[in-house]
Motif scaffolding. Structure first.
Motif, mmCIF file in Angstrom:
data_model
loop_
_atom_site.group_PDB
_atom_site.id
_atom_site.type_symbol
_atom_site.label_atom_id
_atom_site.label_comp_id
_atom_site.label_asym_id
_atom_site.label_seq_id
_atom_site.Cartn_x
_atom_site.Cartn_y
_atom_site.Cartn_z
ATOM 1 N N GLU A 99 0.824 -1.208 0.000
ATOM 2 C CA GLU A 99 0.000 0.000 0.000
ATOM 3 C C GLU A 99 0.861 1.262 0.000
ATOM 4 N N GLU A 102 2.359 1.625 -3.536
ATOM 5 C CA GLU A 102 1.298 2.155 -4.412
ATOM 6 C C GLU A 102 1.149 3.663 -4.229
ATOM 7 N N GLU A 103 1.107 4.118 -2.996
ATOM 8 C CA GLU A 103 0.977 5.557 -2.706
ATOM 9 C C GLU A 103 2.157 6.341 -3.309
ATOM 10 N N GLN A 132 -1.492 16.770 -2.396
ATOM 11 C CA GLN A 132 -1.111 15.394 -2.701
ATOM 12 C C GLN A 132 0.046 14.897 -1.834
ATOM 13 N N VAL A 136 -0.170 11.919 1.101
ATOM 14 C CA VAL A 136 0.581 10.654 1.052
ATOM 15 C C VAL A 136 1.452 10.508 2.296
ATOM 16 N N ARG A 139 -0.733 9.337 5.107
ATOM 17 C CA ARG A 139 -1.165 7.950 4.971
ATOM 18 C C ARG A 139 -0.007 6.971 5.187
#
Length: 198
Positions: A99, A102-103, A132, A136, A139
């Motif tokens: 994950e 991917e980010e 953005q 990210v 997250r």
């Protein structure tokens, strides 16, 4: 009576004379609309941003995967890790977190779209910096911020992340939900089978 008709006829001639330029104006307006449509199409075509590759759907070709990771690592070194919060949040084990990869992949491509190519713009760069990149970073911190390489080791005595395929919760209800949504969505949804509260 004849004098009245003459006045009306004269007034009608003047009204019709005022309408003479209308067909030319309509034609000019139609031409302008066509030109604006072409200009808008050209601007839209220039702003099309190529799709970012997905790590989660990457082909199983090792060369393709290696290229994705090489590009990503070079970009991380050149851009992402230059920001103190980026350097602080990226754990050593980031590669073990699909994950997170991917980010970072989509963020790299968002950066490329904002700074390079025909769609690059100050607005896109501002969006990258303001929305953005910080999103990210937040997250990644939430998903892997407290992780370490040791947590991924599987030798006895070390904790390890769960392995095996990921089970999608509720997957067994797909058929029932499909039928309900496709044929009778205005009625109550079917009851879930199994699990739930007791």
């Amino acid at each position: 009576m004849l004098a009245g008709l003459a006045r009306e006829l004269d007034a009608l001639r003047r009204a019709v004379a005022e309408l003479e330029p209308v067909p030319g104006q309509v034609e000019a307006l139609a031409k302008l609309v066509g030109e604006l449509s072409q200009a808008l199409a050209a601007v839209t075509a220039r702003r099309r941003i190529p799709a970012a590759p997905s790590w989660l759907l990457a082909p199983t070709d090792p060369d393709h995967v290696a290229r994705l990771l090489d590009e990503l690592c070079a970009w991380l070194e050149t851009v992402f890790l230059r920001y103190p919060d980026g350097a602080q949040v990226l754990p050593e084990c980031w590669l073990w977190h699909p994950e997170v990869v991917e980010e970072l992949l989509w963020l790299m491509h968002a950066w490329c779209a904002a700074y390079q190519g025909p769609g690059a713009s100050v607005g896109a760069a501002g969006d990258w910096h303001d929305r953005q990149r910080p999103g990210v970073v937040a997250r990644v911190k939430k998903q892997a911020g407290g992780c370490s390489s040791e947590r991924h080791q599987t030798r006895p005595g070390w904790s390890s992340a769960p392995s095996g395929p990921i089970e999608v919760p509720g997957r067994g209800a797909v058929e029932a939900i499909t039928q309900w949504w496709a044929h009778d969505r205005d009625a109550a949804a079917p009851e879930p089978v199994g699990g739930g509260r007791r």
